[in-house]
Design a protein around this motif. Structure first.
Motif, PDB file in Angstrom:
ATOM      1  N   ASN A 114     -40.468 -30.478 -23.769  1.00  8.84           N
ATOM      2  CA  ASN A 114     -41.750 -29.543 -24.122  1.00  8.84           C
ATOM      3  C   ASN A 114     -40.473 -29.263 -25.898  1.00  8.84           C
ATOM      4  OD1 ASN A 114     -43.299 -28.263 -22.587  1.00  8.84           O
ATOM      5  ND2 ASN A 114     -42.238 -28.223 -21.280  1.00  8.84           N
ATOM      6  N   THR A 115     -41.792 -29.388 -26.862  1.00  9.56           N
ATOM      7  CA  THR A 115     -41.465 -29.261 -27.994  1.00  9.56           C
ATOM      8  C   THR A 115     -41.006 -27.672 -28.731  1.00  9.56           C
ATOM      9  OG1 THR A 115     -43.920 -29.493 -28.908  1.00  9.56           O
ATOM     10  CG2 THR A 115     -41.403 -31.578 -28.594  1.00  9.56           C
ATOM     11  N   CYS A 116     -41.845 -26.463 -28.151  1.00  7.88           N
ATOM     12  CA  CYS A 116     -41.932 -25.256 -28.273  1.00  7.88           C
ATOM     13  C   CYS A 116     -41.761 -24.657 -27.697  1.00  7.88           C
ATOM     14  CB  CYS A 116     -43.138 -25.461 -29.448  1.00  7.88           C
ATOM     15  SG  CYS A 116     -44.810 -25.192 -28.898  1.00  7.88           S
ATOM     16  N   GLY A 117     -41.988 -22.865 -28.120  1.00  9.75           N
ATOM     17  CA  GLY A 117     -41.916 -22.219 -27.267  1.00  9.75           C
ATOM     18  C   GLY A 117     -40.440 -21.613 -26.435  1.00  9.75           C
ATOM     19  N   THR A 118     -40.431 -20.421 -25.280  1.00  8.52           N
ATOM     20  CA  THR A 118     -39.702 -20.241 -24.697  1.00  8.52           C
ATOM     21  C   THR A 118     -39.077 -21.380 -23.750  1.00  8.52           C
ATOM     22  OG1 THR A 118     -40.656 -17.992 -25.126  1.00  8.52           O
ATOM     23  CG2 THR A 118     -37.773 -18.113 -23.809  1.00  8.52           C
ATOM     24  N   GLN A 119     -37.658 -21.549 -24.072  1.00 10.08           N
ATOM     25  CA  GLN A 119     -36.309 -22.496 -23.183  1.00 10.08           C
ATOM     26  C   GLN A 119     -35.250 -21.955 -23.042  1.00 10.08           C
ATOM     27  OE1 GLN A 119     -35.673 -26.240 -25.812  1.00 10.08           O
ATOM     28  NE2 GLN A 119     -37.486 -25.967 -25.972  1.00 10.08           N
ATOM     29  N   VAL A 120     -35.471 -22.181 -21.338  1.00  7.19           N
ATOM     30  CA  VAL A 120     -34.270 -21.609 -20.850  1.00  7.19           C
ATOM     31  C   VAL A 120     -33.360 -23.236 -20.041  1.00  7.19           C
ATOM     32  CG1 VAL A 120     -33.829 -20.560 -18.237  1.00  7.19           C
ATOM     33  CG2 VAL A 120     -35.838 -19.549 -20.166  1.00  7.19           C
ATOM     34  N   ILE A 121     -32.814 -23.027 -20.423  1.00 11.94           N
ATOM     35  CA  ILE A 121     -31.437 -24.131 -20.338  1.00 11.94           C
ATOM     36  C   ILE A 121     -29.985 -23.113 -18.917  1.00 11.94           C
ATOM     37  CG2 ILE A 121     -30.413 -25.922 -21.295  1.00 11.94           C
ATOM     38  CD1 ILE A 121     -31.832 -25.209 -23.975  1.00 11.94           C
ATOM     39  N   ARG A 143     -27.062 -24.627 -18.172  1.00 10.74           N
ATOM     40  CA  ARG A 143     -25.187 -25.524 -18.327  1.00 10.74           C
ATOM     41  C   ARG A 143     -24.842 -25.403 -17.351  1.00 10.74           C
ATOM     42  NH1 ARG A 143     -26.842 -26.804 -23.676  1.00 10.74           N
ATOM     43  NH2 ARG A 143     -28.752 -25.384 -24.912  1.00 10.74           N
ATOM     44  N   VAL A 144     -24.776 -26.430 -16.338  1.00 10.37           N
ATOM     45  CA  VAL A 144     -23.895 -26.691 -15.098  1.00 10.37           C
ATOM     46  C   VAL A 144     -22.316 -27.013 -16.121  1.00 10.37           C
ATOM     47  CG1 VAL A 144     -23.227 -27.463 -13.182  1.00 10.37           C
ATOM     48  CG2 VAL A 144     -24.948 -26.812 -13.479  1.00 10.37           C
ATOM     49  N   GLY A 145     -21.109 -26.700 -15.810  1.00 14.55           N
ATOM     50  CA  GLY A 145     -20.463 -27.373 -16.754  1.00 14.55           C
ATOM     51  C   GLY A 145     -18.710 -27.442 -15.796  1.00 14.55           C
ATOM     52  N   ILE A 146     -17.878 -27.800 -15.959  1.00 15.86           N
ATOM     53  CA  ILE A 146     -16.956 -27.725 -14.688  1.00 15.86           C
ATOM     54  C   ILE A 146     -16.554 -26.404 -14.264  1.00 15.86           C
ATOM     55  CG2 ILE A 146     -14.185 -28.134 -14.716  1.00 15.86           C
ATOM     56  CD1 ILE A 146     -16.805 -30.830 -14.916  1.00 15.86           C
ATOM     57  N   ASN A 147     -16.437 -25.544 -15.028  1.00 16.58           N
ATOM     58  CA  ASN A 147     -16.010 -23.998 -14.673  1.00 16.58           C
ATOM     59  C   ASN A 147     -16.908 -22.696 -14.295  1.00 16.58           C
ATOM     60  OD1 ASN A 147     -12.799 -24.715 -15.349  1.00 16.58           O
ATOM     61  ND2 ASN A 147     -13.189 -24.464 -17.276  1.00 16.58           N
ATOM     62  N   ARG A 148     -18.419 -23.019 -14.884  1.00 18.03           N
ATOM     63  CA  ARG A 148     -19.142 -22.004 -14.472  1.00 18.03           C
ATOM     64  C   ARG A 148     -20.503 -22.201 -14.993  1.00 18.03           C
ATOM     65  NH1 ARG A 148     -18.971 -17.973 -19.379  1.00 18.03           N
ATOM     66  NH2 ARG A 148     -18.573 -19.296 -21.474  1.00 18.03           N
ATOM     67  N   THR A 149     -21.875 -21.917 -15.105  1.00 22.83           N
ATOM     68  CA  THR A 149     -22.612 -21.854 -14.994  1.00 22.83           C
ATOM     69  C   THR A 149     -22.844 -21.366 -16.023  1.00 22.83           C
ATOM     70  OG1 THR A 149     -23.480 -23.491 -12.993  1.00 22.83           O
ATOM     71  CG2 THR A 149     -25.426 -22.936 -14.637  1.00 22.83           C
ATOM     72  N   VAL A 150     -23.544 -21.388 -17.275  1.00 20.41           N
ATOM     73  CA  VAL A 150     -24.375 -20.502 -18.300  1.00 20.41           C
ATOM     74  C   VAL A 150     -25.375 -20.101 -18.686  1.00 20.41           C
ATOM     75  CG1 VAL A 150     -23.778 -20.060 -20.896  1.00 20.41           C
ATOM     76  CG2 VAL A 150     -21.842 -20.632 -19.382  1.00 20.41           C
ATOM     77  N   VAL A 151     -26.208 -19.884 -18.158  1.00 16.35           N
ATOM     78  CA  VAL A 151     -28.153 -19.500 -18.929  1.00 16.35           C
ATOM     79  C   VAL A 151     -27.976 -19.145 -19.904  1.00 16.35           C
ATOM     80  CG1 VAL A 151     -29.670 -19.091 -18.355  1.00 16.35           C
ATOM     81  CG2 VAL A 151     -27.816 -18.504 -16.245  1.00 16.35           C
ATOM     82  N   ASP A 152     -28.758 -20.238 -20.638  1.00 14.08           N
ATOM     83  CA  ASP A 152     -29.263 -19.714 -22.044  1.00 14.08           C
ATOM     84  C   ASP A 152     -30.618 -19.417 -22.482  1.00 14.08           C
ATOM     85  OD1 ASP A 152     -26.646 -20.022 -23.209  1.00 14.08           O
ATOM     86  OD2 ASP A 152     -26.653 -21.806 -24.055  1.00 14.08           O
ATOM     87  N   VAL A 153     -31.196 -18.625 -22.872  1.00 15.32           N
ATOM     88  CA  VAL A 153     -32.463 -18.474 -23.495  1.00 15.32           C
ATOM     89  C   VAL A 153     -32.680 -18.779 -24.850  1.00 15.32           C
ATOM     90  CG1 VAL A 153     -34.592 -16.572 -22.904  1.00 15.32           C
ATOM     91  CG2 VAL A 153     -32.478 -16.808 -21.472  1.00 15.32           C
ATOM     92  N   ARG A 154     -33.875 -19.656 -25.003  1.00 10.60           N
ATOM     93  CA  ARG A 154     -34.130 -19.603 -27.012  1.00 10.60           C
ATOM     94  C   ARG A 154     -35.154 -20.028 -27.374  1.00 10.60           C
ATOM     95  NH1 ARG A 154     -31.207 -25.504 -28.469  1.00 10.60           N
ATOM     96  NH2 ARG A 154     -32.436 -26.545 -26.819  1.00 10.60           N
ATOM     97  N   GLU A 155     -36.194 -19.105 -28.065  1.00  3.72           N
ATOM     98  CA  GLU A 155     -36.906 -19.654 -28.701  1.00  3.72           C
ATOM     99  C   GLU A 155     -37.121 -20.499 -29.529  1.00  3.72           C
ATOM    100  OE1 GLU A 155     -41.233 -18.349 -28.408  1.00  3.72           O
ATOM    101  OE2 GLU A 155     -38.982 -17.437 -27.247  1.00  3.72           O
ATOM    102  N   LEU A 156     -38.460 -21.517 -29.901  1.00  4.58           N
ATOM    103  CA  LEU A 156     -38.606 -22.177 -30.786  1.00  4.58           C
ATOM    104  C   LEU A 156     -39.745 -21.069 -31.104  1.00  4.58           C
ATOM    105  CD1 LEU A 156     -37.425 -25.108 -32.245  1.00  4.58           C
ATOM    106  CD2 LEU A 156     -39.666 -26.063 -31.207  1.00  4.58           C
ATOM    107  N   ASP A 157     -38.794 -21.233 -33.020  1.00  8.14           N
ATOM    108  CA  ASP A 157     -40.197 -20.980 -33.681  1.00  8.14           C
ATOM    109  C   ASP A 157     -41.267 -21.988 -34.536  1.00  8.14           C
ATOM    110  OD1 ASP A 157     -41.705 -18.252 -36.092  1.00  8.14           O
ATOM    111  OD2 ASP A 157     -40.179 -19.818 -37.255  1.00  8.14           O
ATOM    112  N   ALA A 158     -41.818 -21.891 -33.815  1.00  6.03           N
ATOM    113  CA  ALA A 158     -42.716 -23.417 -34.712  1.00  6.03           C
ATOM    114  C   ALA A 158     -43.126 -23.601 -36.322  1.00  6.03           C
ATOM    115  CB  ALA A 158     -44.442 -23.273 -33.906  1.00  6.03           C
ATOM    116  N   VAL A 159     -43.500 -22.728 -37.602  1.00  5.56           N
ATOM    117  CA  VAL A 159     -43.261 -22.737 -38.205  1.00  5.56           C
ATOM    118  C   VAL A 159     -41.714 -22.936 -38.662  1.00  5.56           C
ATOM    119  CG1 VAL A 159     -43.805 -21.354 -40.704  1.00  5.56           C
ATOM    120  CG2 VAL A 159     -45.140 -20.728 -38.486  1.00  5.56           C
TER     121      VAL A 159
END
Length: 386
Positions: A110-117, A119-135
């Motif tokens: 997907n190339t825009c909209g709200t993304q939830v990522i 990230r599974v690391g060695i020590n912990r898992t982090v949840v990143d929520v970000r929004e792509l501004d289309a313009v």
């Protein structure tokens, strides 16, 4: 009279043919011409859209196309009307109808909209929520937090409730199978249906698109398939003369390389050290294998190794055993697998940390001892400054 009628009919058919050809040519030009959008938009395409009808209406409402007939005719003519993909897609300003059809049928991320990522690391898992501004075509961070919390941030709960986000899990290179399984179990959009830890090394660390309701087992299956493809291809294109008798042994070596260095440019050198040691009948003597023998891949050790642990006999203690340990000690990425099977050509048989995040390599013990002494000085200087 009949000749007159025939002549008129022929004239009419010729005119009609010219009009038809002209109309088609005009339609093709309109289909490929720049569209009416003055700025980029984010176009959501819900699941279940099997043809262009619902999407056409949305595109008209958003001012992305000027003619439903031309748009749908083009989709049918190019045989793409049934290939629309679910997702959220950025439609650039002035995109033609032809370009729009290509974007929504191409597939991929997907190339825009709200993304939830996740990230599974060695020590912990982090949840990143970000929004792509289309313009601006740039991401805006919404919230970031550690997975597994009893209370999640409101921003994340709102994204989940809206139901229009896309989700992705990113696996760090060098994570163990236990760490990956544990992390996937903490991702609330996945259904946990697995308790057995996958075989070590068999999961490809990379990005995977997921959707709400996916099972952990289905994600693990995708990871296994990806790793098998990578390993099979790399084994088929391996260098000659390697001290490895199977792809499984290559995976073991790749996992050691993965845990020994995070510097991409020196993987080939690290691989050459271990290959040279195996060829010369030397023990590998690598700390990460000792650590795996202690933890079994369940979490991190969190402290330095003791001398007693370096001397303890375990199947993974390469200070004690000859050759490779019986299993991988983590899930190596493609770069480490490639390094194991196509190492640099060097005479190195030693390496030690150099204080920069990389390593100092040596071909003989005297040089190695000097490198070790320098590393000890760096450690002491850092201890004094803390």
């Amino acid at each position: 009279m009949w000749r007159h009628i025939a002549a008129n009919t022929m004239t009419f058919l010729i005119v009609a043919l010219f009009l038809l050809v002209g109309g088609i040519s005009w339609g093709v030009r309109e289909y490929r011409a720049p569209g009416p959008l003055t700025e980029a938009i984010c176009l959501p395409v819900p699941g279940g859209v099997a043809n262009t009808d619902a999407l056409t209406e949305t595109l008209l409402e958003r001012g992305a196309i000027t003619s439903a007939f031309i748009y749908e005719s083009g989709a049918r003519y190019t045989e793409k009307s049934g290939e629309i993909k679910r997702g959220q897609f950025r439609i650039p300003a002035a995109a033609s109808m032809e370009e729009i059809i290509d974007i929504v049928t191409r597939g991929g991320r997907n190339t825009c909209g709200t993304q939830v990522i996740y990230r599974v690391g060695i020590n912990r898992t982090v949840v990143d929520v970000r929004e792509l501004d289309a313009v601006s075509n740039s991401f805006v961070d919404v919230v970031s937090f550690e997975a597994g919390q009893l209370e999640v941030p409101e921003e994340y709960a709102e994204v989940r409730a809206a139901g229009d986000a896309t989700y992705r899990v990113v696996i760090a290179e060098g994570a163990t199978s236990w760490q990956i399984l544990d992390a996937l179990g903490k991702i609330d959009i996945l259904r946990a249906d697995v308790t057995d830890v996958p075989a070590e090394g068999t999961l490809a660390p990379r990005d995977y698109d997921i959707v709400e309701g996916d099972t952990v087992s289905s994600v693990l299956d995708e990871m296994r398939t990806a790793q098998q493809i990578i390993l099979t291809e790399a084994w088929q294109n391996r260098a000659e003369g390697l001290p490895l008798i199977s792809a499984d042994e290559a995976l073991i070596l790749a996992s050691i390389i993965e845990k020994e260095t995070g510097v991409s440019g020196e993987r080939g050198q690290v691989a050459s050290v271990f290959v040279n040691r195996l060829n010369q009948g030397m023990r590998l003597q690598t700390d990460p294998t000792v650590i795996y023998g202690i933890t079994g891949g369940e979490g991190v050790l969190g402290r330095g190794l003791r001398q007693s642990e370096l001397r303890a006999e375990t199947p993974w203690n390469t200070y004690v055993i000859e050759g490779l340990p019986p299993t991988p000690i983590a899930n190596p990425g493609e770069a480490s697998i490639q390094a194991a099977l196509n190492p640099d050509t060097t005479d190195y048989i030693f390496f030690v940390a150099d204080g920069t995040g990389g390593h100092a390599f040596a071909t003989n013990l005297d040089d190695h001892n000097r490198n070790v002494a320098r590393w000890r000085e760096i450690e002491a200087e850092r201890a004094d400054s803390d």
